[in-house]
Motif scaffolding. Structure first.
Motif, short mmCIF file in Angstrom:
data_model
loop_
_atom_site.label_atom_id
_atom_site.label_comp_id
_atom_site.label_asym_id
_atom_site.label_seq_id
_atom_site.Cartn_x
_atom_site.Cartn_y
_atom_site.Cartn_z
N ALA A 97 0.83 -1.22 0.00
CA ALA A 97 0.00 0.00 0.00
C ALA A 97 0.86 1.26 0.00
CB ALA A 97 -0.93 0.00 1.21
N GLU A 98 1.94 1.26 0.78
CA GLU A 98 2.84 2.42 0.80
C GLU A 98 3.54 2.60 -0.54
OE1 GLU A 98 4.16 2.48 5.51
OE2 GLU A 98 5.14 1.07 4.13
N LEU A 99 3.95 1.49 -1.13
CA LEU A 99 4.60 1.55 -2.43
C LEU A 99 3.66 2.17 -3.47
CD1 LEU A 99 7.06 0.91 -4.19
CD2 LEU A 99 6.13 -1.38 -4.50
N GLU A 100 2.40 1.78 -3.41
CA GLU A 100 1.41 2.30 -4.36
C GLU A 100 1.09 3.77 -4.09
OE1 GLU A 100 -3.21 1.50 -5.50
OE2 GLU A 100 -1.96 -0.25 -5.11
N SER A 101 0.99 4.15 -2.82
CA SER A 101 0.57 5.52 -2.50
C SER A 101 1.71 6.53 -2.55
CB SER A 101 -0.12 5.58 -1.14
OG SER A 101 0.82 5.33 -0.10
N VAL A 102 2.87 6.22 -2.00
CA VAL A 102 3.96 7.21 -1.97
C VAL A 102 5.19 6.78 -2.76
CG1 VAL A 102 3.28 8.32 0.20
CG2 VAL A 102 4.86 6.39 0.24
N GLY A 103 5.30 5.50 -3.05
CA GLY A 103 6.47 5.01 -3.76
C GLY A 103 6.47 5.27 -5.24
N VAL A 104 5.33 5.69 -5.76
CA VAL A 104 5.19 5.90 -7.20
C VAL A 104 6.22 6.88 -7.74
CG1 VAL A 104 3.44 7.72 -6.95
CG2 VAL A 104 3.53 6.35 -9.03
N ALA A 105 6.64 7.83 -6.95
CA ALA A 105 7.57 8.86 -7.43
C ALA A 105 8.99 8.65 -6.92
CB ALA A 105 7.06 10.24 -7.04
N GLY A 106 9.32 7.42 -6.56
CA GLY A 106 10.69 7.14 -6.14
C GLY A 106 11.68 7.46 -7.23
N GLU A 107 11.30 7.19 -8.45
CA GLU A 107 12.08 7.58 -9.63
C GLU A 107 11.25 8.59 -10.40
OE1 GLU A 107 13.79 4.79 -12.39
OE2 GLU A 107 13.79 3.25 -10.82
N LEU A 108 11.93 9.54 -11.01
CA LEU A 108 11.23 10.50 -11.86
C LEU A 108 11.57 10.19 -13.31
CD1 LEU A 108 11.75 13.79 -9.85
CD2 LEU A 108 9.61 12.57 -10.19
N ASN A 109 10.52 10.00 -14.09
CA ASN A 109 10.69 9.75 -15.52
C ASN A 109 9.39 10.15 -16.22
OD1 ASN A 109 8.87 7.46 -15.29
ND2 ASN A 109 10.60 6.28 -14.50
N ALA A 110 9.36 10.01 -17.53
CA ALA A 110 8.20 10.44 -18.31
C ALA A 110 6.93 9.71 -17.86
CB ALA A 110 8.45 10.22 -19.79
N ASN A 111 7.04 8.41 -17.55
CA ASN A 111 5.89 7.64 -17.12
C ASN A 111 5.34 8.17 -15.80
OD1 ASN A 111 3.99 5.48 -17.22
ND2 ASN A 111 5.27 4.36 -15.75
N VAL A 112 6.22 8.41 -14.86
CA VAL A 112 5.79 8.94 -13.55
C VAL A 112 5.17 10.32 -13.72
CG1 VAL A 112 6.63 9.73 -11.29
CG2 VAL A 112 7.41 7.55 -12.21
N ASN A 113 5.82 11.17 -14.52
CA ASN A 113 5.27 12.50 -14.75
C ASN A 113 3.88 12.45 -15.36
OD1 ASN A 113 6.85 14.97 -14.03
ND2 ASN A 113 8.47 13.75 -14.94
N SER A 114 3.63 11.50 -16.26
CA SER A 114 2.30 11.41 -16.87
C SER A 114 1.27 10.91 -15.86
CB SER A 114 2.33 10.51 -18.10
OG SER A 114 2.55 9.16 -17.74
N MET A 115 1.70 10.10 -14.90
CA MET A 115 0.79 9.60 -13.86
C MET A 115 0.44 10.67 -12.83
SD MET A 115 2.55 5.87 -13.17
CE MET A 115 2.09 5.95 -11.46
N LEU A 116 1.36 11.58 -12.59
CA LEU A 116 1.18 12.59 -11.53
C LEU A 116 0.64 13.88 -12.13
CD1 LEU A 116 4.42 11.89 -9.48
CD2 LEU A 116 2.07 11.22 -8.91
N LYS A 117 -0.56 13.81 -12.62
CA LYS A 117 -1.26 14.96 -13.19
C LYS A 117 -2.65 15.04 -12.58
CE LYS A 117 1.58 15.96 -16.73
NZ LYS A 117 2.43 17.09 -16.61
#
Length: 184
Positions: A97-117
């Motif tokens: 659950a922590e990985l899903e909620s806060v771990g998503v941005a452990g790495e920054l890349n195009a995929n993460v940036n598209s998810m965090l909108k």
């Protein structure tokens, strides 16, 4: 004498803005941990002040396809602090659950940036505050002997938390650059 005068003029605006010119240990913590808490809180306050009034388009803005948004950078700070909090203060790995909620941005890349909108800046700041409160509570249970102790040869807890603080400072600069490129 000229050097002292020059230094005074260079640092006077900073001193007046912060109304503080020295690092102090925060009460309730051992001395070295208290100084680290002071620095962590100072950086978080300064970053929050920079971003707290951003609207949705500013929070999600990327000045090019490889750039990070301010929202993604704040989420990355949340993720980084959460990771080290769990690892060093709780001695465990993230839960699923922590990985899903806060771990998503452990790495920054195009995929993460598209998810965090689409989330307002307050969403990211609230998550950071939640993680920070857990960090502060856990650090109160530790002392300077723990802080100086090694996790492994050549790596101690003090350095890990210095890294978290340094990480915030680095991304504060990126956030400033993005803000300077926001469309009018």
């Amino acid at each position: 004498m000229k050097t002292k005068t020059l230094l005074l003029f260079l640092f006077l605006p900073m001193l007046l803005l912060n109304a503080q010119g020295e690092l102090k240990s925060v009460e309730g913590y051992s001395p070295n941990i208290g100084r680290m808490v002071y620095m962590l809180e100072d950086l978080k306050d300064r970053i929050t002040e920079q971003v707290k009034d951003l609207d949705q388009s500013q929070t999600d803005f990327q000045y090019d396809a490889q750039a990070n948004s301010i929202g993604a950078l704040i989420m990355h700070l949340v993720s980084t602090e959460s990771y080290y909090q769990v690892a060093t203060l709780e001695g465990r790995e993230w839960t699923a659950a922590e990985l899903e909620s806060v771990g998503v941005a452990g790495e920054l890349n195009a995929n993460v940036n598209s998810m965090l909108k689409g989330e307002p800046i307050g969403h990211y700041l609230d998550l950071w505050e939640e993680v920070r409160q857990k960090t502060l509570a856990a650090l109160k249970t530790k002392d300077d002997a723990w802080f100086a102790s090694n996790i492994e040869e050549g790596l101690n807890y003090h350095y890990i938390w210095y890294h978290v603080m340094e990480h915030s400072a680095n991304h504060m600069g990126q956030i400033g650059t993005i803000k300077n490129r926001l469309p009018e």
